[in-house]
Design a protein around this motif. Structure first.
Motif, PDB file in Angstrom:
ATOM      1  N   ALA A 152       0.840  -1.200   0.000  1.00 54.20           N
ATOM      2  CA  ALA A 152       0.000   0.000   0.000  1.00 54.20           C
ATOM      3  C   ALA A 152       0.878   1.253   0.000  1.00 54.20           C
ATOM      4  O   ALA A 152       0.647   2.188  -0.768  1.00 54.20           O
ATOM      5  CB  ALA A 152      -0.932  -0.003   1.207  1.00 54.20           C
ATOM      6  N   ALA A 153       1.901   1.248   0.846  1.00 55.75           N
ATOM      7  CA  ALA A 153       2.808   2.401   0.882  1.00 55.75           C
ATOM      8  C   ALA A 153       3.478   2.574  -0.476  1.00 55.75           C
ATOM      9  O   ALA A 153       3.686   3.692  -0.943  1.00 55.75           O
ATOM     10  CB  ALA A 153       3.853   2.214   1.973  1.00 55.75           C
ATOM     11  N   GLY A 186       1.744   4.523  -2.961  1.00 55.60           N
ATOM     12  CA  GLY A 186       1.561   5.916  -2.587  1.00 55.60           C
ATOM     13  C   GLY A 186       0.420   6.165  -1.622  1.00 55.60           C
ATOM     14  O   GLY A 186      -0.026   7.295  -1.469  1.00 55.60           O
ATOM     15  N   ILE A 187      -0.057   5.106  -0.972  1.00 49.28           N
ATOM     16  CA  ILE A 187      -1.127   5.302  -0.004  1.00 49.28           C
ATOM     17  C   ILE A 187      -0.510   5.703   1.328  1.00 49.28           C
ATOM     18  O   ILE A 187       0.476   5.113   1.770  1.00 49.28           O
ATOM     19  CB  ILE A 187      -1.952   4.008   0.153  1.00 49.28           C
ATOM     20  CG1 ILE A 187      -2.686   3.708  -1.152  1.00 49.28           C
ATOM     21  CG2 ILE A 187      -2.939   4.121   1.314  1.00 49.28           C
ATOM     22  CD1 ILE A 187      -3.355   2.358  -1.186  1.00 49.28           C
ATOM     23  N   ASN A 188      -1.092   6.719   1.964  1.00 50.15           N
ATOM     24  CA  ASN A 188      -0.618   7.115   3.284  1.00 50.15           C
ATOM     25  C   ASN A 188      -1.177   6.123   4.308  1.00 50.15           C
ATOM     26  O   ASN A 188      -2.336   6.199   4.705  1.00 50.15           O
ATOM     27  CB  ASN A 188      -1.082   8.531   3.604  1.00 50.15           C
ATOM     28  CG  ASN A 188      -0.495   9.029   4.909  1.00 50.15           C
ATOM     29  OD1 ASN A 188      -0.234   8.239   5.822  1.00 50.15           O
ATOM     30  ND2 ASN A 188      -0.279  10.322   5.015  1.00 50.15           N
TER      31      ASN A 188
END
Ligand SMILES: Nc1ncnc2c1ncn2[C@@H]1O[C@H](COP(=O)(O)OP(=O)(O)OP(=O)(O)O)[C@@H](O)[C@H]1O
Ligand SMILES: [Mg+2]
Lengths: 288, 236
Positions: free
Chosen positions: A177-178, A181-183
């Motif tokens: 997920a990171a 580009g997911i915070n």
């Protein structure tokens, strides 16, 4: 007839468990840990409605919204205290912290709200519809309806929205997920809030169904939520929902055949039996 | 474009990287070769800030990104296709691709769909399986999906960690051709590869990593001709 009515009672109670379990599954998904504070979140939701009714009158709809928000806010506190600070620490630290948080909230509620049981207003008292010879209370229909509606909204939210997709991604694989580009921190916080909010709503339904709220009600509620989720299969949201309904039904049919003191015995007996046969839960995948 | 200075990474008592420095210029293909446990993956993870750096800095376009959150780094245009199968197992193939662009709110639905179709042209196998869950794909297909997800971002710098792992030779060849195409479109690539021969052939420059240190650097051709590299990594 009696058994049929008990079945309906079971479905109603089970749908409350289902909502609690769905919230728990959302939290378990994004945080990746079981939480011991969830029961107290449910209790806080319930109390928020109690005070809402006193302050603003008996509007159940707005009370449910207030309960969702209150529980979500408590969820933020839990997140800041128990998860955010220990991101780089071993995971059991967060786990233990949720135990402490649970004790704190229970005692906080006892001191501030008082330890005695408080009554909730009765909605649709004595109103029911008759299907053949079976009576189904308005309140029961309302509860089942609220739970189904919230489940649908959650499903659509998770499937169709950008944030829903992020939540599912973070639940599955935080590193991946990171990497897209997911915070992960923010997403986890939001997921935790949603899960807690659902727990808060479930708490209100529980309080209204039994016409009572109590600072210690969270213990058993949290345990039932947890059991329902484990029964369905850890982390599976639909599994959690079915697990909740099953536990509700088995409890009510069980006490119909024996005595009401044995309610919890049936719930946990079912859990143990299922886990012995299917350790991954009813809908869980092996090795998860 | 990207500059890594004196990077040190420790996992507990294990020192994975000791003083790694490297530089990547715009539109280059750079490869990082080295044996198992040399620290190649750790270097990429440190650039993406997925592991803690003990010391050292990473700068991108002159901007210090050493302590930036991983998601922010992605939004600068650095995509990282990780080693192994870091795809979303319960999301469908299509969702796995869509999620590659999830944080970029500026691109239109149409643009996203165009990109998905583009990926399906490159990887027809993914198209056939677009509705299947990521977890149901074979290892090689998952690898393709991970690469495609990285490309969906249209990053400025694409970092790939052993993209050929588990892929049939013909697909590996396709991926290397793809890299040259991608380079023509202006992208910069940082590539980790077990197959040093292939990697050095496609790369403008390479770095050889050994026990967490850069021991050699040069153009792809220079390294291919280097006797030590030949002996250790090319098996000639
Ligand atoms: N999560 C971790 N915890 C502890 N040690 C680690 C961890 N990840 C890597 N290491 C150690 O750090 C060193 C470098 O590992 P790294 O994964 O960067 O190597 P690599 O060059 O990518 O190897 P490979 O070619 O096998 O992928 C190794 O000694 C490895 O054992
Ligand atoms: Mg590696």
């Amino acid at each position: 007839m009696y058994l049929l009515e008990q079945l309906i009672n079971g479905i109603c109670q089970g749908s409350i468990y289902a909502l609690m379990a769905i919230g728990y599954a959302v939290i378990y998904g994004v945080v990746g840990l079981v939480t011991f504070t969830y029961g107290e979140i449910i209790m806080m939701g319930s109390f928020s409605a109690f005070y809402y009714f006193i302050l603003f009158g008996d509007n159940l709809f707005f009370a449910l919204i207030a309960g969702f928000i209150t529980a979500a806010v408590v969820g933020i506190v839990v997140h800041k205290v128990c998860y955010q600070r220990f991101l780089d620490a071993p995971r059991y630290i967060s786990l233990i912290c949720t135990i402490g948080m649970s004790m704190f909230l229970k005692n906080f509620a006892t001191i501030v709200f008082g330890s005695e049981m408080k009554g909730m207003p009765a909605f649709f008292a004595g109103k029911f519809i008759e299907i053949g010879t079976i009576r189904v209370g308005y309140m029961q229909l309302l509860i089942i309806g609220v739970v189904i509606a919230l489940s649908l909204v959650l499903t659509i939210y998770l499937k169709k929205t950008r944030m829903g997709m992020k939540l599912r991604a973070v639940s599955q694989d935080k590193k991946a997920a990171a990497l897209v580009g997911i915070n992960v921190k923010t997403t986890t916080l939001i997921g935790n809030c949603i899960g807690c909010g659902l727990g808060g709503v479930a708490g209100i339904l529980l309080g209204v169904y039994y016409n009572s709220v109590l600072p210690t009600m969270g213990g058993m509620a949290g345990l039932k939520a947890f059991s329902s989720m484990v029964l369905g299969g850890l982390g599976s949201i639909s599994g959690a929902a079915i697990g909740g309904v099953l536990i509700g039904v088995v409890e009510n049919l069980g006490i119909a055949l024996t005595s009401s003191g044995l309610r919890d015995v049936f719930a946990f007996l079912l859990l143990v039996l299922v886990l012995v046969i299917r350790p991954q839960g009813l809908f869980g995948k092996k090795g998860n | 474009m990207l500059k890594v200075d004196n990077l040190v990474v420790n996992y507990g008592y294990i020192q994975a990287l000791r003083d790694v420095s490297l530089e990547i210029k715009e539109n280059e293909i750079i490869t990082l070769i080295g044996g198992n446990g040399a620290g190649k993956s750790s270097t990429l993870m440190a650039i993406s800030n997925l592991v803690k750096k003990t010391s050292g800095t990473v700068t991108f376009d002159g901007r210090d990104i050493s302590r930036m959150d991983p998601d922010k780094i992605v939004s600068l245009g650095i995509a990282h296709v990780p080693e192994g199968r870091n795809i979303f197992k319960k999301l469908s193939v299509e969702e796995n691709l869509l999620i590659g662009t999830i944080t970029n709110k500026k691109i239109s639905k149409k643009e996203i769909n165009d990109r998905v179709e583009e990926m399906f042209v490159i990887f027809p196998r993914l198209k056939e399986r677009r509705k299947k869950s990521g977890g149901s794909l074979s290892g090689g297909e998952q690898q393709m999906l991970a690469i495609a997800r990285g490309l969906m971002l249209k990053p400025r710098l694409l970092m790939m960690d052993e993209p050929s792992l588990g892929l049939a030779p013909i697909i590996v060849e396709e991926i290397f051709e793809l890299m040259e195409d991608v380079k023509k479109s202006g992208m910069t690539i940082l590539l980790i590869e077990q197959n040093a021969m292939l990697a050095l052939n496609v790369a403008d420059r390479g770095y050889v990593l050994q026990n967490g240190e850069i021991v050699l650097t040069g153009t792809g051709k220079e390294l291919l001709d280097n006797p030590e590299v030949k002996k250790a990594y090319l098996g000639i």
